[in-house]
Design an enzyme around this catalytic site. Structure first.
Site, short mmCIF file in Angstrom:
data_model
loop_
_atom_site.label_atom_id
_atom_site.label_comp_id
_atom_site.label_asym_id
_atom_site.label_seq_id
_atom_site.Cartn_x
_atom_site.Cartn_y
_atom_site.Cartn_z
N HIS A 261 0.84 -1.19 0.00
CA HIS A 261 0.00 0.00 0.00
C HIS A 261 0.88 1.24 0.00
CE1 HIS A 261 0.88 -1.05 4.18
NE2 HIS A 261 0.72 0.23 4.50
N VAL A 262 0.30 2.35 -0.43
CA VAL A 262 1.02 3.61 -0.58
C VAL A 262 0.27 4.71 0.17
CG1 VAL A 262 1.83 5.36 -2.22
CG2 VAL A 262 1.95 2.93 -2.83
#
Length: 323
Positions: A261-262
């Site tokens: 995830h970012v």
């Protein structure tokens, strides 16, 4: 930061408090904290104005963690504060300087609440006040220490799959690219109350399974990384009017959960984990893989910041005989 025990039967944290925002798959119909029995204050942070509580709900199994956070001011609500309804109690006066305790109308004193139930010992450790420690993880350390730890002891990420499979938080999704390889969902992080743009915080969670962290990334993932970067920026500009040059876009290592995830945060906001030893700018990640080495992050020695009670940190201490 402080951690302490409270024995009072009714502290400010245990009164009936209407929650401004509750994020939990359990007790989703709560309207107050009535019946919550405080066991311990795990952490208190004066800088970010939050407190983390360990306790139990009456007639419910398991421990609970509650995070209470004071909500920021907004320009729309300020006129309601600046009236006779806000009472002032003077604490001191010196020449032109005075300090008061201000008591605004109760309807504008809401707290943001996050509830984790049932909470495991991992959650209690995660949210407890602890000292921090800095170390370097070599590729050999990752294979011998970190990877086995992830496979054995990592947090359940069923909640992540619930989001991706539209079983939870569907109404919170800001943008989605449904491509199974390069697609992702973008939604607000629970740290953001979605009122102050200066505190903007969203997370892009990739649809593709099997990418645990930065360590797994190689050239084959460049289309995914570039897609998250460009479409994430576009979605945030369209939805919130925040330009790409006002965003800090980064990946955590070590991450709090091992599904890639970012993070997208506003540059005016300094959330936990945005500093050296934790955050890796997404554009830098792309450049390192594309221009330096396609296996850059599999070969790179990476800095890590750990809390003292982190089980992975203890695994490192044991393996390296570090005190």
């Amino acid at each position: 930061m402080a951690s302490s025990n409270h024995s009072d039967s009714e502290t400010p944290a245990t009164k009936k408090i209407k929650l401004a925002d509750v994020d939990t798959s359990y007790n989703s119909d709560l309207t107050s904290l009535h019946g919550f029995k405080l066991i311990k204050v795990l952490n208190e942070n004066a800088q970010v104005k939050n407190i983390v509580l360990h306790g139990k709900f009456e007639n419910a199994d398991g421990d609970a963690v509650i995070i209470l956070e004071k909500t920021p001011f907004s320009e729309e609500t300020l006129p309601h504060f600046l009236t006779s309804e806000t009472s002032l109690v003077k604490e001191f006066h010196n020449d032109i300087y005075s300090q008061y305790m201000c008591h605004p109308p109760s309807r504008f004193s809401a707290l943001k609440g996050t509830i984790i139930h049932p909470a495991t010992t991992k959650h209690l450790d995660k949210y407890s006040a602890q000292s921090f420690h800095f170390l370097y993880e070599t590729p050999q350390d990752y294979e011998a220490i970190t990877l086995p730890f992830i496979e054995e002891l990592s947090f359940s990420i069923q909640w992540v799959y619930n989001i991706l499979e539209k079983k939870a938080e569907v109404e919170r999704i800001v943008f989605e690219d449904e491509d199974p390889v390069t697609g992702f969902v973008l939604l607000p992080d629970i740290k953001w109350d979605q009122k102050q743009l200066e505190n903007l915080y969203l997370v892009a969670i990739c649809h593709k399974h099997g990418i645990k962290s930065l360590r797994d990334l190689d050239r084959s993932h460049l289309p995914l990384l570039k897609n998250i970067l460009t479409k994430g920026e576009e979605a945030i500009k369209q939805k919130y009017g925040v330009e790409s040059d006002q965003l800090r876009i980064y990946v955590h290592y070590q991450p709090s959960y091992y599904h890639f995830h970012v993070h997208f945060t506003h540059l005016n906001y300094d959330p936990p984990g945005c500093g050296i030893g934790k955050a890796h700018l997404l554009q830098d990640v792309i450049d390192n893989i594309e221009n330096i080495d396609e296996d850059y992050y599999r070969k790179k020695t990476l800095a890590c910041v750990f809390k003292a009670n982190d089980k992975l940190f203890k695994r490192f201490q044991s393996a390296k005989n570090v005190k």
